[in-house]
Design a protein around this motif. Sequence first.
Motif, PDB file in Angstrom:
ATOM      1  N   SER A   1       2.319   4.797   2.569  1.00  0.00           N
ATOM      2  CA  SER A   1       3.675   5.310   2.749  1.00  0.00           C
ATOM      3  C   SER A   1       4.432   5.223   1.431  1.00  0.00           C
ATOM      4  O   SER A   1       3.935   4.679   0.443  1.00  0.00           O
ATOM      5  N   GLU A   2       5.626   5.750   1.411  1.00  0.00           N
ATOM      6  CA  GLU A   2       6.462   5.671   0.207  1.00  0.00           C
ATOM      7  C   GLU A   2       6.723   4.236  -0.207  1.00  0.00           C
ATOM      8  O   GLU A   2       6.673   3.886  -1.383  1.00  0.00           O
ATOM      9  N   THR A   3       7.016   3.391   0.771  1.00  0.00           N
ATOM     10  CA  THR A   3       7.497   2.040   0.494  1.00  0.00           C
ATOM     11  C   THR A   3       6.459   0.948   0.725  1.00  0.00           C
ATOM     12  O   THR A   3       6.673  -0.199   0.336  1.00  0.00           O
ATOM     13  N   GLY A   4       5.352   1.275   1.357  1.00  0.00           N
ATOM     14  CA  GLY A   4       4.387   0.262   1.734  1.00  0.00           C
ATOM     15  C   GLY A   4       4.553  -0.198   3.171  1.00  0.00           C
ATOM     16  O   GLY A   4       3.680  -0.877   3.715  1.00  0.00           O
ATOM     17  N   TRP A  34       0.859  -1.191   0.000  1.00  0.00           N
ATOM     18  CA  TRP A  34       0.000   0.000   0.000  1.00  0.00           C
ATOM     19  C   TRP A  34       0.894   1.240   0.000  1.00  0.00           C
ATOM     20  O   TRP A  34       1.276   1.764   1.041  1.00  0.00           O
ATOM     21  N   THR A  35       1.260   1.680  -1.192  1.00  0.00           N
ATOM     22  CA  THR A  35       2.199   2.782  -1.358  1.00  0.00           C
ATOM     23  C   THR A  35       1.470   4.059  -1.771  1.00  0.00           C
ATOM     24  O   THR A  35       0.337   4.020  -2.266  1.00  0.00           O
ATOM     25  N   MET A  36       2.156   5.170  -1.607  1.00  0.00           N
ATOM     26  CA  MET A  36       1.583   6.440  -2.034  1.00  0.00           C
ATOM     27  C   MET A  36       1.343   6.439  -3.541  1.00  0.00           C
ATOM     28  O   MET A  36       0.336   6.980  -4.024  1.00  0.00           O
ATOM     29  N   ALA A  37       2.234   5.801  -4.293  1.00  0.00           N
ATOM     30  CA  ALA A  37       2.061   5.725  -5.743  1.00  0.00           C
ATOM     31  C   ALA A  37       0.770   4.974  -6.099  1.00  0.00           C
ATOM     32  O   ALA A  37       0.016   5.396  -6.995  1.00  0.00           O
ATOM     33  N   LYS A  38       0.491   3.853  -5.417  1.00  0.00           N
ATOM     34  CA  LYS A  38      -0.735   3.094  -5.662  1.00  0.00           C
ATOM     35  C   LYS A  38      -1.967   3.945  -5.336  1.00  0.00           C
ATOM     36  O   LYS A  38      -2.956   3.966  -6.088  1.00  0.00           O
TER      37      LYS A  38
END
Length: 429
Positions: A303-306, A183-187
């Motif tokens: 988060s950035e990385t998940g 669950w990343t910020m990009a997703k």
Amino acid sequence: MKRALAVLGLLATAATACSGGGGNVPGVSGNAAAGQVTIRWSTWGSAEDVKLYESFTKDFEQRHPNIKLKLESVAKYEDYHPKLLAQLTSGTAPDVFFVGDDNIGKFVSAGVVSPLNDQLAGPDSKSKPEDFFEGVYGGAKKDGKIYGVPNDTNPEVLWYDKKALKAAGITEDPATLNASKQWTMAKYLDMNAKLKAAGLGGSVYWNWYGSTYSVISGFGGKVWDGGKFVATTDPKSRKALETLAKGYQDKTFLSADLQPASNSGNTQLIKHKVGFYAGGRWVIDIVKKGGELDNYDIVPFPSETGEPMPGAVAASYLSLNKGTKQPKEAFTFLTEFVSKEGQLLRLKDGGAVPSIKGAEQVVLAGNYPAHAQTFLDVRDTGFANYPEEVAVPGLTASINDHLMKVWQGKLGFEQGMTELQTLVDGKLG
């Protein structure tokens, strides 16, 4: 600022000269002639909110027949603290009172609330200092001294509507992604873009530090560092704020504060017009009114990385009036109100999350939402509003008001950041 400082100066004087209780005056704390002590306490909230305290009051008074509780509530949050400040200045404040996380700093600085460390650690305490999560103390703790105990919390999470996500062609489930640390910020931003492209709102945020600072944290940025406000200078924080500004202006993100009553953020959530809604456990009441409960679930901010990251936790505090004439009985009420047993009793029908360890069953008992554990995960590792920020009267409100101008495009991003830093530095100075 000068007016605020003048009020705080009066409060500091009032703390040593006046008391919230007094003698044998009818209706006031300490009516010894009746053989019973009345403890006045205050909070904010609607009639429905206040009703949640009835069971605790009944139980407490049965166990303590020498103590009568008198609740003095104020309906609106924005009216509550000004009234309490006026009462403290005049020496008519309650013995015990709630203080919001964005106001606690001014009460601590004014010296009108008692440090509670010794009493909380003492034999009569039902709520030890270590029973609460460190990050939730926020501005109620200064130089190691505790001036307010978190009475309950509301971790900021993202509620999501499965029906809206499906309508936007999104097949991945946010909670499932979170469980596998994907669950990343990009997703999250990609999902928001797909929702926007499908003619839906991406996310609804209230304009407060909880949503804004959770997004900054999700980008890996900082708001405060070493006593300095760095949200406008930290590269990752600036990227987060710029992403928010662009999202608000192209309607990917919606400000709940600005939606019309006929099409509020709440309405858009229950009518499947928006994918995500930032809020706490209180949102359960909103989705219950809309039906289709299984369509909704929660996930922490990405988060950035998940990997899990600290998120914002709304908190309020129960503080002891330094001028109370009945410190022993007032503390008895305070410690039992925030104790495990007190919170289990108060929150079983409420929309908040216990602040104390050991009362988790309140959140998990109803098995709703499916990932209710997320509330507890965010609480356990999260943060209340920064002590540096709440120590300055009105600073949080000023930051929120200024950012709203940026969100609406009334200020260009670069100019908005420059002026925001100037605003904060000026108030700190």
